[in-house]
Design a protein around this motif. Structure first.
Motif, PDB file in Angstrom:
ATOM      1  N   LYS A 103     -20.581   3.932 111.831  1.00 31.47           N
ATOM      2  CA  LYS A 103     -20.052   3.458 110.558  1.00 31.47           C
ATOM      3  C   LYS A 103     -20.549   2.039 110.277  1.00 31.47           C
ATOM      4  CE  LYS A 103     -15.828   6.211 111.028  1.00 31.47           C
ATOM      5  NZ  LYS A 103     -14.332   6.176 111.030  1.00 31.47           N
ATOM      6  N   ALA A 147     -19.171   8.475 116.146  1.00 36.20           N
ATOM      7  CA  ALA A 147     -19.451   8.301 114.726  1.00 36.20           C
ATOM      8  C   ALA A 147     -20.050   6.922 114.523  1.00 36.20           C
ATOM      9  CB  ALA A 147     -18.167   8.448 113.909  1.00 36.20           C
ATOM     10  N   GLN A 184     -24.173  18.333 116.181  1.00 37.74           N
ATOM     11  CA  GLN A 184     -23.869  16.923 116.447  1.00 37.74           C
ATOM     12  C   GLN A 184     -22.920  16.812 117.648  1.00 37.74           C
ATOM     13  OE1 GLN A 184     -22.800  15.958 112.200  1.00 37.74           O
ATOM     14  NE2 GLN A 184     -24.248  14.298 112.560  1.00 37.74           N
ATOM     15  N   ASP A 216     -28.304  15.846 105.476  1.00 34.60           N
ATOM     16  CA  ASP A 216     -27.058  15.822 104.695  1.00 34.60           C
ATOM     17  C   ASP A 216     -25.831  15.465 105.536  1.00 34.60           C
ATOM     18  OD1 ASP A 216     -28.502  16.542 102.469  1.00 34.60           O
ATOM     19  OD2 ASP A 216     -28.128  18.691 102.708  1.00 34.60           O
ATOM     20  N   ASP A 217     -26.001  15.291 106.834  1.00 36.84           N
ATOM     21  CA  ASP A 217     -24.878  14.971 107.718  1.00 36.84           C
ATOM     22  C   ASP A 217     -24.694  13.458 107.840  1.00 36.84           C
ATOM     23  OD1 ASP A 217     -24.511  17.672 108.345  1.00 36.84           O
ATOM     24  OD2 ASP A 217     -25.940  17.571 110.011  1.00 36.84           O
ATOM     25  N   ASP A 218     -23.459  13.058 108.144  1.00 32.87           N
ATOM     26  CA  ASP A 218     -23.238  11.683 108.579  1.00 32.87           C
ATOM     27  C   ASP A 218     -23.765  11.571 110.004  1.00 32.87           C
ATOM     28  OD1 ASP A 218     -21.956  10.997 106.221  1.00 32.87           O
ATOM     29  OD2 ASP A 218     -19.980  11.577 106.965  1.00 32.87           O
ATOM     30  N   ALA A 219     -24.583  10.567 110.252  1.00 27.78           N
ATOM     31  CA  ALA A 219     -25.222  10.447 111.561  1.00 27.78           C
ATOM     32  C   ALA A 219     -24.198  10.201 112.657  1.00 27.78           C
ATOM     33  CB  ALA A 219     -26.251   9.310 111.535  1.00 27.78           C
ATOM     34  N   GLY A 268     -28.165  14.827 113.774  1.00 28.26           N
ATOM     35  CA  GLY A 268     -27.642  15.282 112.495  1.00 28.26           C
ATOM     36  C   GLY A 268     -28.757  15.642 111.542  1.00 28.26           C
TER      37      GLY A 268
END
Length: 399
Positions: free
Chosen positions: A80, A78, A178, A65-68, A62
């Motif tokens: 979290k 994902a 991703q 600026d992306d969620d990893a 990622g």
């Protein structure tokens, strides 16, 4: 890693915790280097993923600026953070670099080593959940610079500098997209992308149309059989017509099916459906909007080689029809152009039409792949089903 022999005592390290028997207890104390240690996080994993982690076959992907996301070779997860109200104590192993020296110092000072040394209190842990690969960006990136006739002309001019703006190699795509390697390869295949000069490209639709038309023209001119095209002969003729051999081969692979592999001479059979869909798209692209059904069918049948199918059934997920008065109108609306995220997909669909018959809706959602969620589950979440009786087709509206 083999432990040093003089550290086989479990006092003070994680070994003292792991060796605890049920219903027993152990005192804990602050480690000499106790602190926030923001570089240390807990990650909870399914046991089946442990081999990938231990053998360094996982990657975090990622942009800033992306969620990893965490990727294995074949799946995307994902990542979290899940907080906890309990105190989770992290106890490093006693053979950790620097641990031995610190413990020896405390032993010399008379400290009790029959304790587990806590180096950090973790406020929670990272959990991973399998998700669909985030491939929407892939088409956006490759669409910046599709391969066209200008690129083919450049190849014929030796020493001409290449403008690499908007061009992406495999390593560039891995950094941007991703998705796992296998999912990325599948995404490139679904877009009919191909690698040339080290870059992954989409073929410009107009240029692809030129190559396919020339191929079909040569089939008539040279009396080639559409069901048994000699690869070497076809590519040789197309190359003499000015098309790069690798690009011509890509066109053949997009619109044909290979018949023979291995040591046998390669032959190809043109795929009726893919060729027919190509020309349907071409007709609608030239129309730049709605067309009367009768006119569309007439132009489509004139473009498609004799004997190939031109029924509307093969255009599911490609077109929408609408009855206005006594006339039926048709226009392009491609499922492949819709986002892969379910929420975004349904949002666009219901902006397009507030009510969908199942036979019209199904082609636009059947490719949605959300791990752990069935198609029925997606319909329950994003739509309302209306069915007057069991004999009538259901109608779907936005929830």
């Amino acid at each position: 890693m083999e432990m040093e022999k003089h550290l086989n005592c479990s006092r003070g390290g994680a070994e003292s915790v792991l060796g605890l028997k049920p219903s027993s207890s152990l005192s804990i104390a602050y480690h000499p280097e106790y602190g926030p240690h923001n570089d240390i996080v807990l990650l909870e994993l399914d046991e089946k993923l442990l081999p990938d982690v231990f053998n360094q076959r996982v990657f975090i992907r990622g942009q800033p600026d992306d969620d990893a996301v965490l990727c294995t070779q074949s799946k995307t997860y994902a990542v979290k953070f899940v907080g906890t109200s309990n105190s989770v104590c992290l106890v490093p192993p006693s053979n950790q670099s620097g641990m031995r020296r610190k413990l020896q110092d405390h032993e010399e000072n008379g400290c009790d080593l029959e304790r587990a040394s806590v180096i950090k209190l973790a406020p929670g842990s990272m959990e991973i959940v399998e998700i669909a690969p985030r491939l929407d960006k892939l088409k956006s990136l490759l669409s910046q610079a599709p391969y066209g006739i200008e690129d083919a002309s450049e190849m014929e001019v030796e020493g001409l500098g290449r403008d690499e703006k908007g061009l992406y190699k495999w390593g560039d795509l891995v950094n941007e997209i991703q998705a796992s390697d296998e999912e990325l390869k599948s995404g490139l295949q679904s877009l009919s992308a191909f690698e040339i000069d080290g870059y992954w490209r989409l073929l410009d639709e107009t240029y692809m149309d030129m190559i396919l038309k020339m191929l079909l023209h040569n089939c008539v001119l040279l009396d080639w059989t559409l069901n048994a095209l000699d690869e070497d002969e076809v590519l040789g003729v197309l190359e003499s017509d000015g098309f790069p051999r690798k690009v011509a081969h890509h066109c053949l692979s997009v619109y044909g099916d290979k018949l023979q592999e291995g040591g046998c001479k390669p032959f190809w059979k043109l795929n009726d459906k893919r060729v027919s869909v190509h020309f349907a798209r071409s007709v609608l692209r030239e129309a730049e909007g709605n067309m009367k059904m009768e006119r569309f069918l007439d132009e489509w049948r004139r473009k498609v080689p004799i004997g190939m199918e031109t029924s509307l059934e093969i255009l599911e997920g490609e077109i929408l029809t609408e009855k206005i008065g006594i006339e039926i109108w048709i226009r392009a609306f491609r499922a492949s152009s819709l986002p892969s995220a379910a929420a975004d997909r349904f949002s666009i669909l219901f902006k397009e039409r507030p009510r969908w018959d199942w036979k019209d809706l199904q082609p636009y959602i059947r490719d949605l792949n959300i791990p752990g969620v069935s198609l029925e589950g997606l319909l329950l979440k994003y739509t309302r089903r209306v069915q007057s009786s069991s004999h009538e087709e259901p109608v779907f509206t936005a929830r």
